[in-house]
Design a protein around this motif. Structure first.
Motif, PDB file in Angstrom:
ATOM      1  N   PRO A   1      42.257  81.023 105.017  1.00  0.00           N
ATOM      2  CA  PRO A   1      41.974  82.346 105.807  1.00  0.00           C
ATOM      3  C   PRO A   1      40.786  83.092 105.464  1.00  0.00           C
ATOM      4  O   PRO A   1      40.971  84.264 106.977  1.00  0.00           O
ATOM      5  CB  PRO A   1      42.501  83.010 103.169  1.00  0.00           C
TER       6      PRO A   1
ATOM      7  N   GLN B   1      51.794  75.096 104.215  1.00  0.00           N
ATOM      8  CA  GLN B   1      50.953  76.191 103.817  1.00  0.00           C
ATOM      9  C   GLN B   1      50.644  77.311 104.464  1.00  0.00           C
ATOM     10  O   GLN B   1      51.100  78.688 104.909  1.00  0.00           O
ATOM     11  CB  GLN B   1      50.021  76.506 102.611  1.00  0.00           C
ATOM     12  N   TYR B   2      50.349  76.444 105.872  1.00  0.00           N
ATOM     13  CA  TYR B   2      50.406  76.919 107.597  1.00  0.00           C
ATOM     14  C   TYR B   2      50.303  76.702 108.365  1.00  0.00           C
ATOM     15  O   TYR B   2      50.125  75.883 109.098  1.00  0.00           O
ATOM     16  CB  TYR B   2      48.209  77.257 107.677  1.00  0.00           C
TER      17      TYR B   2
END
Length: 227
Positions: A59, A87-88
């Motif tokens: 992040p 998650q991404y």
């Protein structure tokens, strides 16, 4: 103060491919950074040796492509791809590994990677692969693409044999056995119980028609030497 070209490229931009490296070999990472430093449209925004701090760094570094090795301490590359993809989902993932693409490329795509390239590839091939994936397209070598297409459309294709039968987790354990890890060390490395490792070893022996742990060890070592 005016920014240097390197500093300018390290600012997030739609025109710059921001690459995050995950590989436990420092010299290899340094080599990649030197290669990308020569390219005006690519920059290494971060790096890690394993999965431990990746989810904290991403992040902050804001990569749009993550290059991942298969053999990593702790969580291996395929499992890491699955976690990162969940998650991404907006970040492209690509495997860069010494392991045989014939065995791992399809698994990598199923896990969520956009591409697979071996460390034996030329710099030109690597850069082409990265730019292909950054455009949102899938990259595989020509030979690997042909094999996958043939496998997909050949209705008479035989069921998978040998090591290809193994699940991703079984293949990971098989690889670690070949690298000399004991059952206890595998359990600790993968954060699973010894009983779970033993169950996987039993499944591996059954699928590969091996009669003993010694046969499993010999086959795993032989496979490790080939890859």
């Amino acid at each position: 103060m005016e920014q240097t070209p390197a500093e300018q490229r390290n600012v997030p931009s739609a025109n710059i491919g921001r690459i995050f490296l995950i590989d436990d070999h420092r010299l290899f990472r340094e080599g990649l950074k030197r290669i990308f430093a020569e390219e005006t449209d690519l920059v290494v925004c971060g790096e890690a040796t394993n999965s431990k701090n990746v989810f904290v760094q991403i992040p902050q570094m804001k990569p749009n492509l993550i290059l991942i090795d298969i053999s990593l301490p702790g969580m291996d590359g395929l499992e890491l791809v699955k976690s990162l993809r969940t998650q991404y989902p907006q970040i492209w993932l690509m495997i860069l590994s010494m392991h045989d693409e014939e065995l791992y490329a399809e698994r990598a795509l199923r896990a969520g990677a956009k591409g697979y390239i071996t460390k034996r590839a030329s710099i030109t091939e690597l850069l082409s692969a990265i730019r292909t994936v950054l455009k949102g397209e899938i990259f595989l070598s020509s030979a690997c693409s042909k094999r996958l297409i043939y496998s997909l459309f050949n209705q008479r294709a035989e069921s998978k044999k040998g090591i290809e039968q193994l699940s991703d987790r079984e293949l990971e354990i098989f690889r670690l056995v070949g690298e000399g890890f004991t059952t206890g060390e595998i359990a600790q490395s993968l954060s699973i119980s010894i009983k779970t490792v033993e169950a996987h070893r039993g499944n591996i022996k059954q699928k590969l028609k091996l009669g003993s742990s010694a046969e499993l060890l010999r086959m795993a070592i032989a496979h490790s030497k080939k890859t």
